[in-house]
Enzyme design. Structure first.
Site, mmCIF file in Angstrom:
data_model
loop_
_atom_site.group_PDB
_atom_site.id
_atom_site.type_symbol
_atom_site.label_atom_id
_atom_site.label_comp_id
_atom_site.label_asym_id
_atom_site.label_seq_id
_atom_site.Cartn_x
_atom_site.Cartn_y
_atom_site.Cartn_z
ATOM 1 N N TYR A 119 0.835 -1.212 0.000
ATOM 2 C CA TYR A 119 0.000 0.000 0.000
ATOM 3 C C TYR A 119 0.866 1.257 0.000
ATOM 4 O O TYR A 119 0.594 2.222 -0.712
ATOM 5 C CB TYR A 119 -0.902 -0.010 1.248
ATOM 6 C CG TYR A 119 -1.952 1.076 1.247
ATOM 7 C CD1 TYR A 119 -3.240 0.822 0.769
ATOM 8 C CD2 TYR A 119 -1.663 2.363 1.707
ATOM 9 C CE1 TYR A 119 -4.202 1.812 0.755
ATOM 10 C CE2 TYR A 119 -2.624 3.356 1.691
ATOM 11 C CZ TYR A 119 -3.895 3.076 1.220
ATOM 12 O OH TYR A 119 -4.850 4.054 1.214
ATOM 13 N N PHE A 152 -7.319 19.969 -24.737
ATOM 14 C CA PHE A 152 -7.951 18.693 -25.049
ATOM 15 C C PHE A 152 -9.348 18.712 -24.413
ATOM 16 O O PHE A 152 -9.585 19.479 -23.483
ATOM 17 C CB PHE A 152 -7.105 17.528 -24.517
ATOM 18 C CG PHE A 152 -7.740 16.199 -24.816
ATOM 19 C CD1 PHE A 152 -7.890 15.770 -26.120
ATOM 20 C CD2 PHE A 152 -8.241 15.407 -23.794
ATOM 21 C CE1 PHE A 152 -8.521 14.567 -26.403
ATOM 22 C CE2 PHE A 152 -8.875 14.203 -24.067
ATOM 23 C CZ PHE A 152 -9.015 13.781 -25.371
ATOM 24 N N ASP A 153 -10.273 17.868 -24.873
ATOM 25 C CA ASP A 153 -11.668 18.005 -24.395
ATOM 26 C C ASP A 153 -11.829 17.825 -22.885
ATOM 27 O O ASP A 153 -12.569 18.568 -22.255
ATOM 28 C CB ASP A 153 -12.643 17.121 -25.195
ATOM 29 C CG ASP A 153 -12.312 15.634 -25.191
ATOM 30 O OD1 ASP A 153 -11.242 15.273 -24.688
ATOM 31 O OD2 ASP A 153 -13.126 14.845 -25.700
ATOM 32 N N ASP A 194 1.047 19.664 -20.737
ATOM 33 C CA ASP A 194 0.200 18.468 -20.841
ATOM 34 C C ASP A 194 0.979 17.551 -21.787
ATOM 35 O O ASP A 194 0.938 17.713 -23.004
ATOM 36 C CB ASP A 194 -1.166 18.880 -21.410
ATOM 37 C CG ASP A 194 -2.067 17.668 -21.650
ATOM 38 O OD1 ASP A 194 -1.574 16.525 -21.605
ATOM 39 O OD2 ASP A 194 -3.266 17.877 -21.907
ATOM 40 N N ALA A 222 1.213 14.221 -22.577
ATOM 41 C CA ALA A 222 0.784 12.856 -22.918
ATOM 42 C C ALA A 222 1.623 12.252 -24.052
ATOM 43 O O ALA A 222 1.923 11.063 -24.044
ATOM 44 C CB ALA A 222 -0.689 12.863 -23.313
ATOM 45 N N LYS A 233 -0.721 7.204 -23.209
ATOM 46 C CA LYS A 233 -0.180 7.453 -24.548
ATOM 47 C C LYS A 233 1.303 7.058 -24.563
ATOM 48 O O LYS A 233 1.631 5.905 -24.701
ATOM 49 C CB LYS A 233 -0.353 8.930 -24.938
ATOM 50 C CG LYS A 233 -1.789 9.320 -25.288
ATOM 51 C CD LYS A 233 -2.656 9.492 -24.094
ATOM 52 C CE LYS A 233 -4.002 10.103 -24.422
ATOM 53 N NZ LYS A 233 -4.863 10.153 -23.238
ATOM 54 N N HIS A 253 -20.297 14.204 -26.717
ATOM 55 C CA HIS A 253 -19.936 13.252 -27.769
ATOM 56 C C HIS A 253 -19.830 11.815 -27.260
ATOM 57 O O HIS A 253 -20.016 10.884 -28.005
ATOM 58 C CB HIS A 253 -18.628 13.672 -28.446
ATOM 59 C CG HIS A 253 -17.495 13.890 -27.503
ATOM 60 N ND1 HIS A 253 -17.407 14.998 -26.685
ATOM 61 C CD2 HIS A 253 -16.404 13.145 -27.218
ATOM 62 C CE1 HIS A 253 -16.313 14.917 -25.966
ATOM 63 N NE2 HIS A 253 -15.687 13.813 -26.256
HETATM 64 N N1 F0G Z 1 -4.504 15.483 -22.432
HETATM 65 C C1 F0G Z 1 -4.383 15.074 -23.703
HETATM 66 C C2 F0G Z 1 -3.542 15.850 -24.648
HETATM 67 C C3 F0G Z 1 -5.062 13.940 -24.133
HETATM 68 O O1 F0G Z 1 -4.936 13.557 -25.401
HETATM 69 C C4 F0G Z 1 -5.846 13.220 -23.205
HETATM 70 C C5 F0G Z 1 -6.587 12.041 -23.613
HETATM 71 C C6 F0G Z 1 -5.928 13.680 -21.898
HETATM 72 C C7 F0G Z 1 -5.240 14.811 -21.536
HETATM 73 C C8 F0G Z 1 -6.767 12.970 -20.863
HETATM 74 O O2 F0G Z 1 -6.150 11.795 -20.490
HETATM 75 O O3 F0G Z 1 -7.714 9.965 -21.180
HETATM 76 O O4 F0G Z 1 -5.881 9.570 -19.554
HETATM 77 O O5 F0G Z 1 -7.851 10.896 -18.903
HETATM 78 N N2 F0G Z 1 -6.777 11.716 -24.800
HETATM 79 C C9 F0G Z 1 -7.433 10.538 -25.302
HETATM 80 C C10 F0G Z 1 -7.610 10.666 -26.772
HETATM 81 C C11 F0G Z 1 -8.688 10.173 -24.582
HETATM 82 O O6 F0G Z 1 -8.319 9.845 -27.353
HETATM 83 O O7 F0G Z 1 -7.007 11.551 -27.391
HETATM 84 P P1 F0G Z 1 -6.953 10.487 -20.011
#
Ligand code: F0G
Length: 466
Positions: A73, A125-126, A215, A217, A258, A450
């Site tokens: 843990y 990002f969304d 960010d 990823a 990613k 979406h």
């Molecule tokens: N930031 C970026 C640039 C992303 O592409 C994503 C996720 C996130 C944050 C959020 O991360 O999914 O681990 O919570 N992108 C995926 C996509 C979902 O399909 O582009 P997460």
């Protein structure tokens, strides 16, 4: 001369059976899913390009790390390895583990944001946008102008416009608590950000006493583009380039799903002691103890291994080369897409493909549905369905600048042959021309519509007119 195929620097040890269900079944699935591609069962999909997130094939070494992961843990050996790897890569002292990227966004936004705050980013990002807006703050996109031109083949279309950022500081002043840069810029077409742009953006932020968060990823893919495209970078390692952009910024958020080549995971890393303390407090309530943060020990171990593997230039050359090759085949068919090819995906230009379908009838959704129907391929709309929003100045409902369909390529998963099939199928759907109809929303949730909304072809007719 050596031939220039993007050679795979691996061989396949485990395979997973996939199957292309007959067209009549696909038609049924599409109807039952009410034209929302997120609702289609994975077993009914032949090639799944919905996302490159959490869909990578892990290596034998990662699987080995899963088996030897330490599930204690607190203070597990796997946590040590996770923390050490991220500290070495980023240079940031504090590492906050999270179960995925949006959990990291939720933590950071929860601690730093208040109503009326404004967060500049190249392009949110969304989930980032949703996390900012959920606090009543404004998510302000400041991508450079080339980034909004689908035909520009500028090398760093992900760059944040420093002029737009300066204007934001002039206008909103102390309403800006931090700035973000998304590398590569996913919603802007998977386009990279230059080292010079990170440096300049950081300088502007610091002149205003505000931290810059990356960010990150897809940081390794971004570093590969810097190595290939930015002057003076060709002889450096991917790791050295990444370490430099992390050094200019004050912290980062990563969805490890990613470029850490895993199926789940994420983290925040940063320099600020006080902020790290506040994040850790919240982490315990929301995610878990600060040495696992919502992840199993084995997940931490797989992330640590993946973060090392992804720095291999041979892997990145194959990876980004495979996406570029998909782009070349689409170009040969004359299917329009955002140039140049992104690091992890090709973004088809749905507005150019379906000029007869206006943004409010979702040309990207229409193309995506037809691509599934015709070929069993799952892609993802990145356009008005995902990003239509209220303009903070006028209060009017506005569509995003582009209507795109993303073909996101999972890492180390599909063969070149399978991607050739994808390119050829896209050309067939493009050839449907104005037989392809737009859609209308039947039901939608209040946020991130979406994922869950339901649609139907306009007037309840057919998707493809005869
Ligand atoms: N930031 C970026 C640039 C992303 O592409 C994503 C996720 C996130 C944050 C959020 O991360 O999914 O681990 O919570 N992108 C995926 C996509 C979902 O399909 O582009 P997460």
């Amino acid at each position: 001369m050596e031939p220039d195929l993007p050679f795979e620097p691996y061989r396949i040890k485990v395979v997973e059976r996939i199957h292309r269900v007959p067209r009549a079944e696909r038609e049924q699935h599409l109807r039952e899913a009410e034209y929302n591609i997120f609702r289609i069962p994975s077993a009914a999909i032949y090639i799944d390009l919905l996302t490159d997130s959490g869909t990578a094939a892990m290596s034998d070494r990662q699987w080995a790390a899963m088996v030897t992961g330490d599930e204690a843990y607190a203070q597990s050996r796997s946590w040590d390895e996770f923390e050490r790897t991220i500290r070495h890569l980023t240079g940031y002292r504090h590492v906050i583990p999270c179960h995925q990227g949006r959990a990291a966004e939720n933590l950071l936004c929860g601690v730093l944001l208040e109503e009326r705050h404004v967060v500049p980013n190249n392009t949110h990002f969304d989930t980032t946008r949703a996390n900012v807006e959920f606090r009543g703050a404004v998510a302000l996109d400041c991508v450079c102008d080339e980034g909004l031109d689908p035909d520009s083949d500028a090398p760093f279309k992900g760059n944040l416009s420093v002029a737009k950022l300066e204007a934001a500081f002039a206008r909103y002043g102390d309403r800006i608590p931090f700035v973000m840069m998304t590398i590569t810029n996913n919603s802007g077409g998977g386009q990279p950000v230059s080292l010079a742009n990170v440096r300049e953006t950081a300088a502007v932020c610091h002149a205003h006493g505000v931290p810059l968060f990356l960010d990150c990823a897809r940081f390794a893919e971004n570093a590969w583009f810097i190595k290939r495209r930015e002057r003076g970078q060709a002889d450096r390692t991917i790791e050295a380039i990444a370490q430099e952009f992390f050094r200019h910024a004050d912290g980062c958020l990563m969805s490890a799903k990613k470029d850490a080549l895993v199926n789940i995971g994420g983290f925040i890393a940063l320099t600020d002691d006080k902020l790290a303390e506040r994040l850790a407090e919240r982490l315990i309530v929301q995610e878990g103890f600060p040495t696992y943060g919502g992840l199993a020990g084995r997940d931490l171990a797989a992330v640590a291994e993946g973060l090392r593997e992804v720095l291999d230039e041979e892997y990145l050359t194959y990876r980004i080369g495979q996406v570029a090759r998909l782009g070349e085949r689409l170009a040969a068919h004359g299917v329009p897409f955002l140039k140049p090819a992104g690091g992890h995906a090709i973004y088809l230009d749905a507005r150019a493909i379906l000029p007869h379908v206006p943004p409010r009838r979702f040309p990207g959704v229409s193309f995506t549905a037809a691509l599934y129907l015709e070929a069993g391929i799952r892609a993802c709309e990145i356009g008005s369905l995902m990003f239509e929003h209220v303009d903070p100045d006028s209060g009017a409902l506005v569509s995003p600048a582009m209507e795109l369909v993303r073909l996101a390529v999972p890492r180390r998963v599909y063969t070149h042959t399978q991607l050739d099939y994808v390119a050829d199928a896209c050309a067939r759907v493009r050839d449907l021309g104005d037989r392809l109809q737009g859609l209308e929303i039947v039901w939608q949730p209040p946020a991130l519509r979406h994922f869950l909304c339901r649609l139907r072809p306009i007037g309840g007719g057919r998707l493809i007119a005869s």
